[in-house]
Design a protein around this motif. Structure first.
Motif, short mmCIF file in Angstrom:
data_model
loop_
_atom_site.label_atom_id
_atom_site.label_comp_id
_atom_site.label_asym_id
_atom_site.label_seq_id
_atom_site.Cartn_x
_atom_site.Cartn_y
_atom_site.Cartn_z
N SER A 36 55.05 31.34 36.57
CA SER A 36 54.51 31.95 37.79
C SER A 36 53.67 33.19 37.50
O SER A 36 52.86 33.62 38.32
CB SER A 36 55.66 32.32 38.74
OG SER A 36 56.49 33.32 38.16
N LYS A 37 53.90 33.79 36.33
CA LYS A 37 53.16 35.01 35.98
C LYS A 37 51.94 34.74 35.10
O LYS A 37 51.15 35.65 34.85
CB LYS A 37 54.09 36.00 35.26
CG LYS A 37 55.13 36.64 36.14
CD LYS A 37 55.88 37.71 35.36
CE LYS A 37 56.88 38.45 36.26
NZ LYS A 37 57.58 39.52 35.53
N ALA A 38 51.80 33.52 34.62
CA ALA A 38 50.77 33.22 33.62
C ALA A 38 49.36 33.51 34.12
O ALA A 38 48.56 34.19 33.45
CB ALA A 38 50.86 31.76 33.18
N LEU A 39 49.02 33.03 35.32
CA LEU A 39 47.67 33.24 35.85
C LEU A 39 47.41 34.72 36.10
O LEU A 39 46.31 35.22 35.79
CB LEU A 39 47.49 32.44 37.15
CG LEU A 39 46.11 32.56 37.81
CD1 LEU A 39 45.01 32.06 36.88
CD2 LEU A 39 46.07 31.81 39.14
N ASN A 40 48.41 35.41 36.67
CA ASN A 40 48.24 36.84 36.93
C ASN A 40 47.99 37.61 35.65
O ASN A 40 47.15 38.51 35.59
CB ASN A 40 49.48 37.41 37.64
CG ASN A 40 49.52 37.04 39.11
OD1 ASN A 40 48.50 36.64 39.67
ND2 ASN A 40 50.68 37.15 39.73
N VAL A 41 48.76 37.30 34.61
CA VAL A 41 48.60 38.00 33.32
C VAL A 41 47.22 37.72 32.72
O VAL A 41 46.53 38.63 32.23
CB VAL A 41 49.71 37.58 32.34
CG1 VAL A 41 49.40 38.09 30.93
CG2 VAL A 41 51.05 38.13 32.81
N PHE A 42 46.80 36.44 32.76
CA PHE A 42 45.50 36.07 32.18
C PHE A 42 44.36 36.84 32.85
O PHE A 42 43.51 37.43 32.17
CB PHE A 42 45.29 34.56 32.35
CG PHE A 42 43.98 34.06 31.80
CD1 PHE A 42 43.78 33.93 30.44
CD2 PHE A 42 42.94 33.74 32.66
CE1 PHE A 42 42.57 33.47 29.93
CE2 PHE A 42 41.73 33.28 32.16
CZ PHE A 42 41.55 33.15 30.79
N LEU A 47 41.79 40.29 31.50
CA LEU A 47 40.32 40.30 31.57
C LEU A 47 39.82 41.44 32.46
O LEU A 47 38.75 42.00 32.23
CB LEU A 47 39.82 38.96 32.11
CG LEU A 47 40.11 37.74 31.23
CD1 LEU A 47 39.60 36.47 31.90
CD2 LEU A 47 39.47 37.89 29.86
N ILE A 48 40.60 41.79 33.49
CA ILE A 48 40.19 42.86 34.41
C ILE A 48 40.29 44.22 33.73
O ILE A 48 39.35 45.01 33.74
CB ILE A 48 41.06 42.84 35.68
CG1 ILE A 48 40.73 41.61 36.53
CG2 ILE A 48 40.87 44.11 36.50
CD1 ILE A 48 41.71 41.37 37.66
N ILE A 49 41.43 44.48 33.13
CA ILE A 49 41.70 45.84 32.66
C ILE A 49 40.99 46.16 31.35
O ILE A 49 40.77 47.32 31.02
CB ILE A 49 43.23 46.06 32.50
CG1 ILE A 49 43.57 47.55 32.61
CG2 ILE A 49 43.73 45.47 31.19
CD1 ILE A 49 43.35 48.13 33.98
N LEU A 107 33.50 39.14 37.13
CA LEU A 107 33.72 37.83 37.75
C LEU A 107 35.20 37.60 38.06
O LEU A 107 35.56 37.17 39.16
CB LEU A 107 33.19 36.74 36.83
CG LEU A 107 33.30 35.30 37.36
CD1 LEU A 107 32.45 35.14 38.62
CD2 LEU A 107 32.86 34.30 36.29
N VAL A 108 36.06 37.90 37.09
CA VAL A 108 37.50 37.69 37.29
C VAL A 108 38.04 38.62 38.37
O VAL A 108 38.87 38.22 39.19
CB VAL A 108 38.25 37.88 35.95
CG1 VAL A 108 39.76 37.87 36.18
CG2 VAL A 108 37.87 36.78 34.96
N LEU A 109 37.57 39.87 38.36
CA LEU A 109 37.98 40.80 39.41
C LEU A 109 37.65 40.25 40.80
O LEU A 109 38.47 40.27 41.71
CB LEU A 109 37.26 42.15 39.22
CG LEU A 109 37.96 43.24 38.42
CD1 LEU A 109 37.00 44.40 38.19
CD2 LEU A 109 39.21 43.73 39.12
N PHE A 110 36.44 39.74 40.93
CA PHE A 110 35.99 39.26 42.24
C PHE A 110 36.76 38.00 42.65
O PHE A 110 37.24 37.90 43.78
CB PHE A 110 34.49 38.97 42.20
CG PHE A 110 33.95 38.42 43.49
CD1 PHE A 110 33.82 39.23 44.61
CD2 PHE A 110 33.58 37.08 43.59
CE1 PHE A 110 33.34 38.72 45.80
CE2 PHE A 110 33.10 36.56 44.78
CZ PHE A 110 32.98 37.39 45.89
N VAL A 111 36.87 37.04 41.74
CA VAL A 111 37.54 35.77 42.07
C VAL A 111 39.00 36.01 42.39
O VAL A 111 39.52 35.52 43.41
CB VAL A 111 37.39 34.77 40.90
CG1 VAL A 111 38.24 33.53 41.16
CG2 VAL A 111 35.93 34.38 40.72
#
Length: 798
Positions: free
Chosen positions: A448-454, A458-460, A254-258
């Motif tokens: 600015s990096k918080a969402l990307n890291v979160f 979950l992706i990796i 789900l996170v990958l797709f969104v």
């Protein structure tokens, strides 16, 4: 506007909900099902999982064809006039509530004595009294409660199997999309779009957006069709407050797709569509392999590989031959001895049939049959020898399903299965903790990096490699063991075998062989009439000593005994006209034995007059000393024998020093002995001949039946070992232990990938190319590692 959902099926009740018992229903059908459940004390159905039902759809007269006896005969697996068994495919089976209500059908219809659900195959096997209810009534009952079965009279089995091809379609779609997305991602991997040539922008810049939206398009069927089962499983798990292994997988998808969709919408980057489609493809590949493994183990389709048992066929000239049961053809005449299973449906020709159908129906009351009656596969003959004509081949018969009968399902839970569930729960908690902690850290230092890291965490950290490790390893080991003539019931048996610390062996027929045994007679000369009675009495018995003696005696005319009875652990007796013979232990035939005999002997008396005995010299299997010496280094050994101590001195020479030897053990004594060891925390393996040892085999953690040339198959056992591979038993145990180590190493390999990936994710350095490489590579590596490792392990086995 608020919506009202149906209490039974969960569908929207629209503007006209039907209120009943303080609950809302979308239609009268759902309300009726609720009433049926509540009035029959089945309301717990809704406690297990809310809104689990389906709206019943009944078409008047749809099942009238089930009133035809010929059609019922075709659809039922067992039909003796008073009881029928039918196996129905029910597409709506999808959760624990379905299993619970279907296995409690007897509360709605008392004529149902047993119902057993096979969840992976979506089938329910129902045993019911056909003189009280009918197949039509059963089917209508299922339809009325929202579980309408799928019935096709034209090639019923093949039609049923075709419904389950969806996995193949999903795998094909995921593979097609994965290949195309990887191809479209090449410019992103090599950063071709940003390269400049001849002072101008590279031409791929013009199509960069097109490629990204094409990747998005390819991902849609992968996420919403091919991967939907993971979302469904995760949702049901969470609704039941269970963190299963599918929760982090669904979260990762789900996170990958969104995130990928957001990246291309706002032109932040190319997204992770390659990793997304690759992840789903490899997960489905693992599930497909697992399904193929179960298909390989389907005894209906690959029966001859998994039941190396034999049966006695009577030839046209009256001669008897032992043959593999998969060679039985319609019209063959078969000899079924006492305590032997009937391998195929047939017609009784000669003998007094007293048949125990508990293997089939669960009912322990024996059924009496006379010449001309139909008898069914899976029954056990209890009253001497009978002759029958086969009506079917073994592949069509009911025997092939006995091993999975609920009657023989013990709670032999697998340690590794528990470990897998535990890993799923702990892994999910760990991943979510790391994701939130990392996001919290970056919110404080660089928001600015918080969402990307979160999202990157979950992706990796998707546990796809963990999900693949078990089915690939254990499925391959089952296949390898099968090739080595070691036939196991399921993958859990491999796991149980790896934990064994105590091994118990029967003596006669297990560590001894009947192939080379000889016997000498001591006592009064037998008359021709007595010899004939002895031969025909032995013919009815399946005990190893009876079979040996039967083969050694001269040929006699075959006659049907008036009476036959086998006293387990003591002996047999037969009556013909006015003559009665007893064959067995000295005490059984009436001879007082003041001191222990130094040999194994079968004593004989006729009309209560002691005649003499046949003295046997046991022939032990070749290599038995080497096998026991190797096993004794890591496993505690013991011998449990129903015979006297005549072979004690010889056994002490063959076996490792201080190996416990127990003689004069009744079947109940063996079972209690194993039970006492288990109470001490021991993991016990019982190895027997499948006859007198059925109770001990069922009680043990792993029960192995030795198969030589007799029909000794026992549904109570967990595995069948070909007698020619007896000396390799320890190597199979060692291989099982190594298989579990392979799974653990694959976990470590998966963990290593996750550690590397999490480093890039937590530090905010996760690039699409890194995710695209690490995620599929972890799955491919685990699959390759387990496959290569198990194949190398298999090559080391003889």
């Amino acid at each position: 506007m608020s919506t009202t959902n149906c209490y039974h099926c969960g569908e929207d009740c629209a503007n006209t909900p039907i209120d009943f018992d303080d609950k809302s229903f979308c239609c009268n059908g759902c309300k009726t099902v609720y009433e049926i459940f509540s009035t029959n004390n089945l309301s717990y159905y809704y406690d297990i999982q809310s809104a689990a039902g389906a709206t019943p759809k009944i078409v008047e007269g749809k099942y009238d064809f089930l009133a035809s006896e010929s059609i019922v005969e075709k659809l039922t697996e067992f039909n003796d006039g008073a009881m029928q068994i039918v196996n129905l495919y029910i597409p709506h089976i999808h959760c624990s509530s379905c299993i619970w209500v279907l296995e409690n059908l007897n509360k709605i219809n008392p004529a149902v004595s047993n119902s057993q659900v096979d969840f992976p195959k979506k089938t329910v096997r129902i045993t019911y009294a056909s003189d009280i209810t009918s197949l039509k009534d059963i089917v209508l009952l299922l339809a009325h409660i929202g579980y309408e079965p799928y019935i096709s009279l034209d090639d019923y089995d093949q039609k049923k199997k075709s419904v389950n091809r969806s996995l193949l379609y999903k795998l094909g779609i995921a593979g097609f999309a994965f290949g195309n997305v990887m191809f479209l991602s090449f410019p992103e991997y090599f950063d071709l779009a940003s390269n400049k040539t001849n002072g101008g922008e590279y031409w791929l810049n013009e199509y960069e957006g097109v490629f990204r939206w094409l990747m998005f398009t390819f991902s849609l069927p992968v996420v919403f069709y091919a991967g939907k089962d993971y979302f469904i499983s995760a949702f049901k798990g969470l609704r039941s407050k269970i963190l299963n292994i599918d929760v982090p997988i669904a979260l990762g998808i789900l996170v990958l797709f969104v995130r990928s969709t957001l990246e291309i919408i706002f032109d932040w980057g190319p997204g992770f569509f390659d990793s997304l489609t690759g992840l789903v493809f490899f997960l489905l590949l693992g599930k497909f392999f697992q399904q193929k493994t179960y298909s390989f183990l389907s005894f209906e389709r690959d029966y001859k590989s998994y039941f190396p048992i034999a049966v006695t066929r009577i030839l046209s000239n009256g001669k008897e031959e032992t043959t593999q049961i998969y060679t039985i053809e319609r019209g063959d005449r078969l000899l079924i001895r006492n305590e032997e299973l009937i391998p195929v449906d047939g017609i009784l020709i000669n003998g007094n049939a007293k048949i125990d159908y508990s293997f089939v129906t669960g009912e322990s009351e024996p059924v009496y049959k006379t010449s001309g009656d139909k008898i069914f596969a899976g029954g056990k003959q209890l009253n001497g020898a009978i002759e029958m004509d086969a009506l079917k081949t073994v592949s069509q018969s009911y025997l092939t399903q006995l091993w999975s009968n609920a009657v023989f399902q013990e709670d032999k839970s697998s340690k590794f299965q528990t470990l897998t569930d535990s890993i799923g729960k702990r892994f999910t908690i760990f991943v979510l903790s790391v994701a939130f902690l990392s996001a919290g850290f970056w919110i404080y230092f660089d928001s600015s990096k918080a969402l990307n890291v979160f999202t990157a965490v979950l992706i990796i950290a998707c546990p796809c490699a963990i999900a693949l490790a078990s089915p690939f390893t254990l499925g391959n080991m089952l296949r390898i063991f099968g090739r080595k003539k070691f036939y196991l019931k399921d993958t859990q048996t491999i796991e149980q075998l790896a934990q064994i610390d105590t091994a118990i062996f029967d003596k006669t027929g297990t560590i001894t062989t009947s192939k080379k045994s000889v016997a000498t007679y001591e006592g009064m000369q037998l008359t021709e009439e007595e010899e004939s009675l002895l031969k025909n009495t032995l013919r009815a018995s399946n005990h190893p000593l009876s079979r040996i003696l039967y083969d050694l005696l001269s040929e006699q005319n075959i006659e049907t005994l008036d009476e036959f009875e086998e006293h387990i652990g003591k002996g047999i007796e037969g009556t013909l006209k006015d003559s009665r013979i007893k064959v067995g232990s000295a005490n059984f035939v009436g001879k007082n034995q003041t001191e222990a005999s130094e040999s194994t002997a079968v004593h004989i008396s006729t009309n209560e007059i002691y005649k003499g005995c046949f003295v046997f010299k046991n022939e032990y299997r070749e290599g038995i000393s080497e096998l026991f010496n190797a096993m004794s280094k890591t496993i505690q050994l013991a011998i449990l024998s129903g015979d006297n101590e005549g072979e004690k001195q010889r056994l002490e020479q063959l076996l490792p020093k201080l190996t416990p030897l127990y003689f004069n053990q009744k079947p109940s004594d063996k079972l209690q002995f194993i039970k006492s060891l288990q109470e001490q925390g021991k993991k016990v393996m019982m190895v027997g001949d499948g006859l007198n040892d059925a109770g001990a085999l069922a009680q043990s953690n792993v029960g192995i039946a030795i198969s030589e040339n007799v029909n000794i198959f026992s549904p109570a056992c967990d595995g069948i070992l070909d007698a020619t591979r007896f000396t390799e038993l320890f190597s199979y145990i060692v291989a099982s232990k190594k298989a579990i180590k392979i799974i653990k190493w694959s976990f470590i390999l998966s963990l290593a990938y996750n550690v590397v990936g999490l480093y890039f994710a937590v530090t905010g350095q996760l690039e699409p190319v890194i995710a695209a490489i690490l995620m599929p590579l972890s799955s491919v590596s685990v699959v390759a590692f387990t496959t290569v490792a198990t194949n190398l392990l298999g090559k080391k086995l003889k």
